[in-house]
Design an enzyme around this catalytic site. Structure first.
Site, PDB file in Angstrom:
ATOM      1  CG  HIS A  23     -20.322 -40.029 -39.996  1.00  0.00           C
ATOM      2  ND1 HIS A  23     -20.887 -39.592 -38.837  1.00  0.00           N
ATOM      3  CD2 HIS A  23     -19.188 -40.666 -39.619  1.00  0.00           C
ATOM      4  CE1 HIS A  23     -20.148 -39.938 -37.796  1.00  0.00           C
ATOM      5  NE2 HIS A  23     -19.099 -40.588 -38.248  1.00  0.00           N
ATOM      6  CD  GLU A  49     -15.207 -44.361 -30.808  1.00  0.00           C
ATOM      7  OE1 GLU A  49     -15.488 -45.567 -30.836  1.00  0.00           O
ATOM      8  OE2 GLU A  49     -15.535 -43.574 -31.692  1.00  0.00           O
ATOM      9  CB  CYS A  74     -15.995 -48.659 -38.030  1.00  0.00           C
ATOM     10  SG  CYS A  74     -15.785 -48.557 -36.237  1.00  0.00           S
TER      11      CYS A  74
HETATM   12  O1  FUB Z   1     -17.666 -42.500 -36.936  1.00  0.00           O
HETATM   13  C1  FUB Z   1     -17.370 -43.591 -37.778  1.00  0.00           C
HETATM   14  C2  FUB Z   1     -16.577 -44.627 -37.014  1.00  0.00           C
HETATM   15  O2  FUB Z   1     -17.367 -45.106 -35.927  1.00  0.00           O
HETATM   16  C3  FUB Z   1     -15.319 -44.135 -36.354  1.00  0.00           C
HETATM   17  O3  FUB Z   1     -14.198 -44.126 -37.162  1.00  0.00           O
HETATM   18  C4  FUB Z   1     -15.169 -45.091 -35.225  1.00  0.00           C
HETATM   19  O4  FUB Z   1     -14.300 -44.630 -34.238  1.00  0.00           O
HETATM   20  C5  FUB Z   1     -16.583 -45.250 -34.753  1.00  0.00           C
HETATM   21  O5  FUB Z   1     -16.904 -44.231 -33.877  1.00  0.00           O
HETATM   22 ZN    ZN Z   2     -13.532 -49.095 -35.809  1.00  0.00          ZN
END
Ligand code: FUB
Ligand code: ZN
Length: 683
Positions: free
Chosen positions: A162, A329, A420
């Site tokens: 990330h 997700e 988030c």
């Molecule tokens: O990975 C960053 C954020 O955390 C994602 O956008 C969400 O779905 C959660 O997994």
């Molecule tokens: Zn979120």
């Protein structure tokens, strides 16, 4: 607070001559009217924006402090300590809250908040490494970075580090802060980081498909502010990296193994379907729209058009939620929209708003705004409780009692370890004024029906538009159009799909029966002839000061049926009135909702209840509910009042059953034993 420089408004976004090197003219054919130019006075949205400012944003900052997110930046500045939170993307909660707070400063100037943001920005700046790298999960202790981060910079970017996701949120935040305050303290941090990113990645340099998209959207925003071509070309480069990694197994059906979880299974030019992690996907699709608009890349445009069609015909819940599957997700397969396990992350709704707005700006078709409106009034705001400080990460479509069905009944939470969603809402809400109007030369688009005033410049002529309505509860809309002196232009008023017998712009959902009610439009009290263009009523005339446009949208309760391929919804109906989708909640329905039947002939009464759930229009009808006899030998139905509330308002009064899709016949009701039923009702 320093006011926004009006001279900097270029194409609905702001550009400082001192920052801009060359402003590229090629862009979206339609420009959104900037959020700074729209002053809301709306009964539905303004209290939500106020709650966001008064409750959500302070609570988010407080939680960023209390959960050590701020401490991470302090430790990174000191280069000592141990990363003190769980995820390497926790830095973004601060960026997103600053973004929301910045938008909010435009609505509600607040010196104390502005100073607090400046203090945080100073901390962020001190955590930045001299070459621009900004990622506390490594900088605090580079010898022992976060487990997801890899031993060297960017090494794990394709998977989970990330690093570029953090950068993307930093850029989005910095641009909002700059636009709202005119200050460059955060923008300069972002630009330094972006320069490092552009120096590191690109043709002949490092290549990666960012593991979690958003850096692409963020770079585009920096490009708009600065005009620096590298920001746009690097955004395009990242998008074009998808599908280049050779280590996946294309034959695997597993989204991680075949790369589709990251939208990395094939080149974006060959992607036609919305796949993988929904937030990642919808940020990618938003960026594809941006880059297609800015570069004229027709192939990229064709891909994003196909992906949108796939989403809206096969992967959208009736509430506007997306990302059906909890594992990963992610988007499910075509028509895979189960109710019992629906995931519908709140962030995916945020991303879907961004995406649909961009699709509208590309094509000028109201169908994109119809989807955006559906998300805004339903699956997005269901993510936050009426108190502004309790949230859903996942937005359920059906809750059956846990004692019977083993499903846990969700409750809203103030924060999450992976938090988030709350901070994503905090940034989206105050930017809402920027979604109401748009312009293209002589055409002024009215997209959302939100009370307030905007001051436009149409053909160098000042024009004020004021909206007065009681939307979404009432379909009577009033617009006062006030050019400084008489002016020829087209007012394009969106006639929502739901007012034209279209539940969604596809055959995924349809209304059970067509309505004979028609939209009516008057100007200064007289019926106004109009033509339709892409879902808009085009009102072309020489406008005079204080001309009044009245649009009456038929506001009836409609039953929605799903495409028969959506297996879970077969034999069932959902309820919709205007843009609002309804649900039944245990609290209003004798403790249960999974025993309710809505036969085809059911007629509903709508009544506004100012004291219920901060003011809602409630639907009621007499319907059969299924009861099991004491010996559990037979079932019967009794007539009961069904009370339905807007879906967004559920879960504000405790835990219990909730239903969106109601069986039309008793054969589709899930039976439970009498004993358990008594237990539930007694609860
Ligand atoms: O990975 C960053 C954020 O955390 C994602 O956008 C969400 O779905 C959660 O997994
Ligand atoms: Zn979120």
């Amino acid at each position: 607070m320093k006011k926004v420089f009006p001279a900097l408004a270029v194409a609905g976004l702001l550009t400082s001559p001192s920052v801009a090197q060359s402003v590229k003219r090629s862009d979206y054919p339609i420009q959104a009217v900037a959020f700074t130019k729209v002053k809301l006075a709306d009964n539905f949205w303004l209290p939500r924006l106020k709650t966001n400012t008064d409750v959500t944003i302070p609570a988010s900052f407080q939680r960023c402090e209390a959960t050590n997110r701020v401490k991470n930046f302090e430790m990174a500045a000191a280069k000592s300590g141990k990363f003190a939170t769980t995820f390497p993307f926790d830095d973004t909660d601060i960026y997103k809250t600053i973004e929301g707070a910045s938008y909010s400063l435009s609505l509600y100037p607040d010196q104390k908040l502005e100073s607090y943001i400046d203090e945080l920005i100073t901390k962020v700046g001190k955590a930045q490494e001299p070459d621009g790298y900004l990622y506390t999960a490594r900088t605090i202790d580079p010898a022992h970075p976060h487990a997801w981060a890899g031993n060297t910079r960017w090494e794990k970017e394709r998977e989970l580090s990330h690093e570029l996701y953090n950068s993307g949120h930093l850029y989005e935040s910095a641009v909002a802060h700059y636009e709202a305050t005119g200050k460059k303290n955060l923008l300069n941090i972002a630009l330094k980081n972006a320069d490092l990113v552009c120096a590191t990645f690109g043709p002949g340099k490092r290549a990666v498909a960012p593991g979690h998209e958003i850096v692409e959207m963020g770079l585009v925003k920096l490009y708009r502010v600065t005009g620096k071509p590298e920001y746009l070309s690097t955004a395009k480069f990242f998008i074009e990296q998808r599908g280049q990694y050779k280590g996946y197994d294309p034959k695997s059906s597993d989204a991680w193994r075949n790369g589709s979880y990251w939208q990395d299974h094939k080149s974006v030019y060959d992607q036609k379907e919305a796949v993988g992690h929904a937030v990642r996907a919808e940020y990618l699709y938003s960026a594809m729209a941006d880059v297609a608009a800015l570069t004229g890349d027709q192939k990229m445009l064709a891909s994003v058009d196909s992906i949108w069609n796939n989403m809206v015909t096969k992967k959208l819940y009736v509430t506007g939620g997306t990302g059906a599957v909890p594992g990963g997700e992610r988007f499910g397969g075509n028509y895979e929209l189960p109710n019992g396990t629906a995931y519908n992350e709140t962030c995916a709704s945020v991303a879907n708003v961004y995406w649909n707005q961009r699709m509208f700006l590309l094509h000028g078709d109201s169908k994109y705004v119809d989807v955006m409106e559906k998300v805004l009034y339903n699956g997005l705001i269901s993510g936050v409780g009426l108190d502004g400080k309790s949230f859903f990460y996942s937005n359920a479509m059906q809750i059956k009692n846990s004692a019977v069905f083993g499903q846990s009944e969700p409750e809203r939470a103030g924060w999450f370890e992976c938090s988030c969603c709350p901070t994503n809402l905090a940034r989206l809400f105050p930017s809402l004024p920027g979604y109401v109007y748009a312009q293209k030369a002589n055409d002024v688009y009215v997209n959302l029906f939100i009370n307030g005033t905007t001051d436009l410049n149409v053909n160098k002529q000042a024009v004020r538009i004021t909206q007065q309505n009681n939307y979404p509860w009432n379909g009577d809309l009033k617009f006062t159009v006030a050019p400084k002196s008489s002016a020829d232009f087209n007012l394009l008023v969106r006639l929502p799909g739901w007012a034209r017998n279209e539940a969604v712009p596809s055959n995924l959902y349809t209304f059970a029966a067509p309505s004979p009610e028609q939209v009516s439009i008057k100007v200064n009290g007289k019926a106004q002839p109009y033509t339709m263009r892409n879902g808009y009523a085009v009102l072309a005339r020489k406008w005079k000061k204080n001309d009044v446009v009245e649009v009456a949208l038929p506001m009836e309760t409609r039953k929605v049926v799903a495409n028969p391929n959506v297996r879970d919804d077969v034999g069932k109906v959902a309820l919709q009135r205007g843009p609002v989708v309804y649900c039944a909640e245990w609290k209003d329905n004798d403790g249960r909702t999974s025993n309710i039947v809505v036969p085809a002939a059911t007629r509903f009464t709508a009544s506004y209840k100012p004291d219920v759930l901060n003011g809602i229009t409630e639907l009621t009808a007499t319907v059969p509910v299924v009861k099991v006899d004491a010996a559990n030998n037979s079932i019967s139905t009794v007539q009961q009042t069904l009370t339905a509330i807007p879906y967004y308002a559920w879960a504000n009064r405790g835990k219990g059953e909730m239903t969106v899709w109601f069986p039309e016949r008793i054969t589709d009701v899930d039976l439970i034993t009498r004993k358990v039923e008594e237990k539930i009702v007694a609860k």
